[in-house]
Motif scaffolding. Structure first.
Motif, PDB file in Angstrom:
ATOM      1  N   ALA A   1       2.214  -5.499  -7.432  1.00 26.45           N
ATOM      2  CA  ALA A   1       1.696  -5.810  -8.761  1.00 26.45           C
ATOM      3  C   ALA A   1       0.430  -6.659  -8.691  1.00 26.45           C
ATOM      4  O   ALA A   1      -0.454  -6.547  -9.547  1.00 26.45           O
ATOM      5  CB  ALA A   1       2.766  -6.521  -9.577  1.00 26.45           C
ATOM      6  N   LEU A   2       0.322  -7.519  -7.668  1.00 28.34           N
ATOM      7  CA  LEU A   2      -0.876  -8.338  -7.514  1.00 28.34           C
ATOM      8  C   LEU A   2      -2.031  -7.552  -6.909  1.00 28.34           C
ATOM      9  O   LEU A   2      -3.195  -7.739  -7.289  1.00 28.34           O
ATOM     10  CB  LEU A   2      -0.554  -9.558  -6.641  1.00 28.34           C
ATOM     11  N   ALA A   3      -1.720  -6.681  -5.954  1.00 29.04           N
ATOM     12  CA  ALA A   3      -2.771  -5.894  -5.301  1.00 29.04           C
ATOM     13  C   ALA A   3      -3.255  -4.740  -6.173  1.00 29.04           C
ATOM     14  O   ALA A   3      -4.424  -4.355  -6.096  1.00 29.04           O
ATOM     15  CB  ALA A   3      -2.263  -5.357  -3.964  1.00 29.04           C
ATOM     16  N   TYR A   4      -2.350  -4.202  -6.997  1.00 30.33           N
ATOM     17  CA  TYR A   4      -2.674  -3.030  -7.823  1.00 30.33           C
ATOM     18  C   TYR A   4      -2.142  -3.237  -9.240  1.00 30.33           C
ATOM     19  O   TYR A   4      -1.268  -2.500  -9.704  1.00 30.33           O
ATOM     20  CB  TYR A   4      -2.048  -1.771  -7.228  1.00 30.33           C
ATOM     21  N   PRO A   5      -2.651  -4.222  -9.968  1.00 31.16           N
ATOM     22  CA  PRO A   5      -2.069  -4.551 -11.275  1.00 31.16           C
ATOM     23  C   PRO A   5      -2.144  -3.414 -12.289  1.00 31.16           C
ATOM     24  O   PRO A   5      -1.293  -3.341 -13.190  1.00 31.16           O
ATOM     25  CB  PRO A   5      -2.888  -5.767 -11.732  1.00 31.16           C
TER      26      PRO A   5
ATOM     27  N   ALA B   1       5.686  -2.988 -15.319  1.00 27.84           N
ATOM     28  CA  ALA B   1       6.644  -4.078 -15.492  1.00 27.84           C
ATOM     29  C   ALA B   1       7.282  -4.381 -14.145  1.00 27.84           C
ATOM     30  O   ALA B   1       7.288  -3.536 -13.242  1.00 27.84           O
ATOM     31  CB  ALA B   1       7.717  -3.703 -16.516  1.00 27.84           C
ATOM     32  N   LEU B   2       7.819  -5.595 -14.017  1.00 26.47           N
ATOM     33  CA  LEU B   2       8.525  -6.017 -12.808  1.00 26.47           C
ATOM     34  C   LEU B   2       9.910  -6.514 -13.203  1.00 26.47           C
ATOM     35  O   LEU B   2      10.041  -7.350 -14.099  1.00 26.47           O
ATOM     36  CB  LEU B   2       7.793  -7.159 -12.118  1.00 26.47           C
ATOM     37  N   ALA B   3      10.937  -6.033 -12.516  1.00 25.51           N
ATOM     38  CA  ALA B   3      12.291  -6.569 -12.669  1.00 25.51           C
ATOM     39  C   ALA B   3      12.746  -7.043 -11.294  1.00 25.51           C
ATOM     40  O   ALA B   3      12.764  -6.261 -10.333  1.00 25.51           O
ATOM     41  CB  ALA B   3      13.241  -5.520 -13.224  1.00 25.51           C
TER      42      ALA B   3
ATOM     43  N   LEU C   1       0.494 -12.453 -12.613  1.00 22.33           N
ATOM     44  CA  LEU C   1       1.380 -11.347 -12.992  1.00 22.33           C
ATOM     45  C   LEU C   1       1.370 -11.201 -14.511  1.00 22.33           C
ATOM     46  O   LEU C   1       2.178 -11.795 -15.220  1.00 22.33           O
ATOM     47  CB  LEU C   1       2.798 -11.600 -12.473  1.00 22.33           C
ATOM     48  N   GLY C   2       0.452 -10.403 -15.012  1.00 22.24           N
ATOM     49  CA  GLY C   2       0.284 -10.289 -16.455  1.00 22.24           C
ATOM     50  C   GLY C   2       1.246  -9.345 -17.142  1.00 22.24           C
ATOM     51  O   GLY C   2       1.406  -9.394 -18.369  1.00 22.24           O
ATOM     52  N   MET C   3       1.907  -8.485 -16.376  1.00 20.85           N
ATOM     53  CA  MET C   3       2.841  -7.528 -16.970  1.00 20.85           C
ATOM     54  C   MET C   3       4.172  -8.205 -17.302  1.00 20.85           C
ATOM     55  O   MET C   3       4.443  -9.308 -16.826  1.00 20.85           O
ATOM     56  CB  MET C   3       3.072  -6.354 -15.997  1.00 20.85           C
TER      57      MET C   3
ATOM     58  N   ASP D   1       0.840  -1.210   0.000  1.00 27.08           N
ATOM     59  CA  ASP D   1       0.000   0.000   0.000  1.00 27.08           C
ATOM     60  C   ASP D   1       0.869   1.252   0.000  1.00 27.08           C
ATOM     61  O   ASP D   1       0.520   2.266  -0.629  1.00 27.08           O
ATOM     62  CB  ASP D   1      -0.917   0.012   1.222  1.00 27.08           C
ATOM     63  N   ASP D   2       1.987   1.199   0.699  1.00 31.27           N
ATOM     64  CA  ASP D   2       2.887   2.358   0.720  1.00 31.27           C
ATOM     65  C   ASP D   2       3.476   2.645  -0.653  1.00 31.27           C
ATOM     66  O   ASP D   2       3.676   3.807  -1.025  1.00 31.27           O
ATOM     67  CB  ASP D   2       4.029   2.124   1.719  1.00 31.27           C
ATOM     68  N   VAL D   3       3.787   1.585  -1.414  1.00 29.51           N
ATOM     69  CA  VAL D   3       4.348   1.813  -2.752  1.00 29.51           C
ATOM     70  C   VAL D   3       3.349   2.592  -3.613  1.00 29.51           C
ATOM     71  O   VAL D   3       3.713   3.575  -4.270  1.00 29.51           O
ATOM     72  CB  VAL D   3       4.727   0.479  -3.427  1.00 29.51           C
ATOM     73  N   VAL D   4       2.091   2.173  -3.588  1.00 23.57           N
ATOM     74  CA  VAL D   4       1.077   2.877  -4.375  1.00 23.57           C
ATOM     75  C   VAL D   4       0.793   4.250  -3.779  1.00 23.57           C
ATOM     76  O   VAL D   4       0.560   5.225  -4.506  1.00 23.57           O
ATOM     77  CB  VAL D   4      -0.198   2.019  -4.497  1.00 23.57           C
ATOM     78  N   GLY D   5       0.842   4.359  -2.450  1.00 18.78           N
ATOM     79  CA  GLY D   5       0.698   5.677  -1.827  1.00 18.78           C
ATOM     80  C   GLY D   5       1.802   6.624  -2.248  1.00 18.78           C
ATOM     81  O   GLY D   5       1.569   7.830  -2.436  1.00 18.78           O
ATOM     82  N   LEU D   6       3.009   6.100  -2.409  1.00 18.61           N
ATOM     83  CA  LEU D   6       4.124   6.918  -2.890  1.00 18.61           C
ATOM     84  C   LEU D   6       3.867   7.377  -4.321  1.00 18.61           C
ATOM     85  O   LEU D   6       4.100   8.552  -4.651  1.00 18.61           O
ATOM     86  CB  LEU D   6       5.422   6.119  -2.798  1.00 18.61           C
TER      87      LEU D   6
END
Length: 265
Positions: free
Chosen positions: A100-104, A109-111, A205-207, A70-75
């Motif tokens: 990525a799962l909570a807020y797709p 992208a994910l690395a 994880l669709g991205m 939640d903090d990542v998306v809040g940022l």
């Protein structure tokens, strides 16, 4: 370093460059400084945001319940960023996957470099390696604990300490010593986990996903990278990086940056 209010906490972060956004998420034995080898190169093409996760580094830890994802998306919200690529190492990789799962719809992208995954359990082999290399330590002795974790994670089970740059291990010790204080404080706070956890949801994880690990890291970490790559629909599994432990982006920044530049949107 800048500070910003996110979900009732003040997070410390660095920002550089312009272009499509990228957020770098640090390992649990480190802080945002572990990405020092990537920021300049990525900032030539991207808006790079490098936070200390709540409780770590220069981010504070109010007593209220929270979730790192939640903090990542809040940022992102606080910085006016609609969508971003997430780059994570170790625990930071787990936070990136959970986000990525909570807020797709917020993650392009994910690395993942030596990523952990929420809900995964370490093997008996990993526990045996700890017993062989480290043995019993006093968890209240933070210096001894940090030294043990650097030996186990940063040096790795297949290398001797003298095989690793002493400047790297000294810097890793300083970061880990600070992170242990953060972990003690976090143990007294209600930190919400992703429910259900990510380990059974990697196929969601669709991205685009980029996955690798250090060849000198624990075998569990490489096997977990294999599993992410096998189950995430759009994953690319790069070969493990030779002579690299758990803090792969810090120890060998050049191959990490070379992998990221063509991958990041």
């Amino acid at each position: 370093m800048a500070k910003i209010e996110v979900n009732g906490a003040t997070l410390g972060y660095d920002e550089a460059g312009s272009g499509t956004p990228v957020v770098l998420l640090h390992a649990g034995i480190a802080d945002r400084r572990m990405w020092r080898g990537q920021v300049s190169a990525l900032a030539a093409r991207h808006r790079v945001v490098v936070p200390d996760l709540r409780g770590y580094g220069e981010s504070d830890l109010p007593p209220a319940p929270f979730a790192h994802h939640d903090d990542v998306v809040g940022l992102l919200d606080a910085l006016g960023i609609e969508r971003a690529a997430l780059v994570g190492c170790s625990f930071g990789g787990a936070v990136a996957i959970d986000t990525a799962l909570a807020y797709p719809d917020r993650v392009t992208a994910l690395a993942l470099f030596g990523a952990a995954v929420s809900g995964n359990r370490w093997s008996e082999e990993a526990n045996d390696l700890w017993d062989t290399l480290i043995g019993e330590i006093d968890q209240e002795d933070l210096d001894a604990t940090a030294a043990a974790e650097v030996r186990f994670w940063v040096v790795g089970p297949g290398r001797d300490p003298q095989d690793v740059d002493p400047d790297l291990t000294a810097f890793a010790f300083a970061m880990d010593r600070r992170a242990l204080v953060a972990e003690q404080a976090l143990s007294a706070v209600d930190v919400a986990e992703l429910d259900p956890p990510a380990i059974g949801r990697l196929d969601e994880l669709g991205m685009p996903v980029l996955v690798t690990a250090g060849a000198a890291d624990l075998p569990d970490v490489s096997r977990l990278a294999d599993r992410i790559a096998a189950e995430a629909p759009n994953a690319t599994r790069l070969p493990d990086v030779p002579d690299a432990g758990h803090l792969l982006p810090l120890e060998h920044p050049t191959p990490v940056t070379k992998a990221l530049l063509p991958f990041l949107p």
